[in-house]
Write a protein that holds these residues in place. Sequence first.
Motif, PDB file in Angstrom:
ATOM      1  N   UNK A 197      37.277  28.633  53.272  1.00 46.03           N
ATOM      2  CA  UNK A 197      37.313  27.280  52.709  1.00 46.03           C
ATOM      3  C   UNK A 197      36.310  27.179  51.567  1.00 46.03           C
ATOM      4  N   UNK A 198      35.311  28.069  51.573  1.00 46.63           N
ATOM      5  CA  UNK A 198      34.377  28.148  50.443  1.00 46.63           C
ATOM      6  C   UNK A 198      34.770  29.262  49.482  1.00 46.63           C
ATOM      7  N   UNK A 199      35.075  30.448  50.024  1.00 47.43           N
ATOM      8  CA  UNK A 199      35.271  31.615  49.174  1.00 47.43           C
ATOM      9  C   UNK A 199      36.567  31.565  48.353  1.00 47.43           C
ATOM     10  N   UNK A 200      37.560  30.807  48.795  1.00 49.18           N
ATOM     11  CA  UNK A 200      38.792  30.680  48.014  1.00 49.18           C
ATOM     12  C   UNK A 200      38.563  29.933  46.702  1.00 49.18           C
ATOM     13  N   UNK A 201      37.410  29.302  46.583  1.00 48.86           N
ATOM     14  CA  UNK A 201      37.112  28.559  45.361  1.00 48.86           C
ATOM     15  C   UNK A 201      36.495  29.443  44.266  1.00 48.86           C
ATOM     16  N   UNK A 202      36.393  30.744  44.537  1.00 48.47           N
ATOM     17  CA  UNK A 202      35.854  31.650  43.539  1.00 48.47           C
ATOM     18  C   UNK A 202      36.798  31.815  42.344  1.00 48.47           C
ATOM     19  N   UNK A 203      36.229  32.036  41.174  1.00 45.54           N
ATOM     20  CA  UNK A 203      37.027  32.334  39.992  1.00 45.54           C
ATOM     21  C   UNK A 203      37.699  33.699  40.091  1.00 45.54           C
ATOM     22  N   UNK A 204      37.220  34.529  40.999  1.00 45.80           N
ATOM     23  CA  UNK A 204      37.788  35.879  41.144  1.00 45.80           C
ATOM     24  C   UNK A 204      39.261  35.835  41.535  1.00 45.80           C
ATOM     25  N   UNK A 205      39.659  34.809  42.286  1.00 47.44           N
ATOM     26  CA  UNK A 205      41.072  34.681  42.672  1.00 47.44           C
ATOM     27  C   UNK A 205      41.941  34.499  41.439  1.00 47.44           C
ATOM     28  N   UNK A 206      41.524  33.612  40.545  1.00 48.39           N
ATOM     29  CA  UNK A 206      42.298  33.356  39.325  1.00 48.39           C
ATOM     30  C   UNK A 206      42.321  34.580  38.417  1.00 48.39           C
ATOM     31  N   UNK A 207      41.190  35.244  38.282  1.00 51.59           N
ATOM     32  CA  UNK A 207      41.125  36.440  37.448  1.00 51.59           C
ATOM     33  C   UNK A 207      42.032  37.538  37.998  1.00 51.59           C
ATOM     34  N   UNK A 208      41.995  37.739  39.314  1.00 49.54           N
ATOM     35  CA  UNK A 208      42.816  38.779  39.934  1.00 49.54           C
ATOM     36  C   UNK A 208      44.298  38.454  39.825  1.00 49.54           C
ATOM     37  N   UNK A 209      44.642  37.182  40.028  1.00 49.67           N
ATOM     38  CA  UNK A 209      46.042  36.776  39.928  1.00 49.67           C
ATOM     39  C   UNK A 209      46.567  36.962  38.506  1.00 49.67           C
TER      40      UNK A 209
END
Length: 287
Positions: free
Chosen positions: A258-270
Motif C-alpha cells: 500500500x506504500x511501495x506501489x506508490x514508487x515511481x519505479x512502477x511507472x518507469x518499469x511499465x
Amino acid sequence: MAAGIGRQGLAGALRALRVSRPREQLLLVELNRPDKRNAMCSAFWREMVECFQDIAQDSSTRAVVIAGAGSVFTAGIDLSDLGREFLAVEGEDTARRAWKLRQKIQEFQETFSVLEKCPKPVIAAVHGACIGAGVDLISACDIRYCSEDAWFQVKEVDIGLAADVGTLQRLPKILGSQSLVNELAFTARKLLAPEALTCGLVSRVFPDKETLLDGALDLASAIAARSPVAVQGTKVNLLFSRDHPVSDGLRFMATWNMAMLQTEDVLKSAQAALEKRGPESVTFAKL
C-alpha cells in the motif's frame, strides 16, 4: 573496504574479510584467511555483523556476492581460536555460566542472521569445501551457486555438537527432504555438488571457481538492474512468508505494497516494458 562502505574504524581494519566492488552497485565479500582455509576466527564473527549492517544502509549497493579466497570456501569454525574463547566463559555457578554461554551463542547466531536482515540479496558462490559453519552461512543466503569441486558437510556432530548457528533451522526450509536433512546432520557425510543441485541446496553448478564467480556476479548485476524497491521488498516478503502462514503473509504483503506501489519505479518499469526495453535501460533512484 569498498567506497561508501565502512563505519568509522571498520574501513581498512578487516582481518577475516575482504570487501571489494567488482562492478557498479555490487559488492564482493570474501572470506579472507586462505592460509587457514578460511576458518572462521573470532574476528570473522564480529566483522560479518559490522560489514552487513553497513551494507544494509549503503544505497550504492543493490546485491552482494559472498565467496572464499584461496582453494576452498571455508573449513568452518577455527576451533583453536574459538575453543579457547568458549572455554574461558566464567560464572559463579553452573546457571550463571550457562547464561553467559547462551548469550555468546546468540551473538554467533547473529553473524549469519544479519545476512537475512540485510535487505540486499546475498548470493553465495561456493568452491571447494564448505564445512560446518560454512553451511550455516550459506543457508542464510538468498541464492547459492557452486563449482563442480564444491562439497558440503554439516560437521558439528563429529566434534560432539548439535549445529547451533542456523543450519538446523534453515536447511529444512531449503531442501525438499527432511530425511536428507536428518541424514546429513546425524552422520556428517559429504554432500557433493551434483547432489547439492539435485536436492535444491544450490541452483547452479559451474565448471570452476572462475566461471562460478563470473556467474554469481552476472546474476548480481541482473538483480541490481531491477528496481531496488521491488527487489528489496521481495526479499523482505519472501522471508516473512517463509516463517508465517499464507494468510499472514498476504496481509503483510498488502500492508507493504500500500506504500511501495506508490514508487515511481512502477511507472518507469511499465514504460520500459511498453517500449520493449529491458530493465537495464531504466535508471532507478537509490534506496
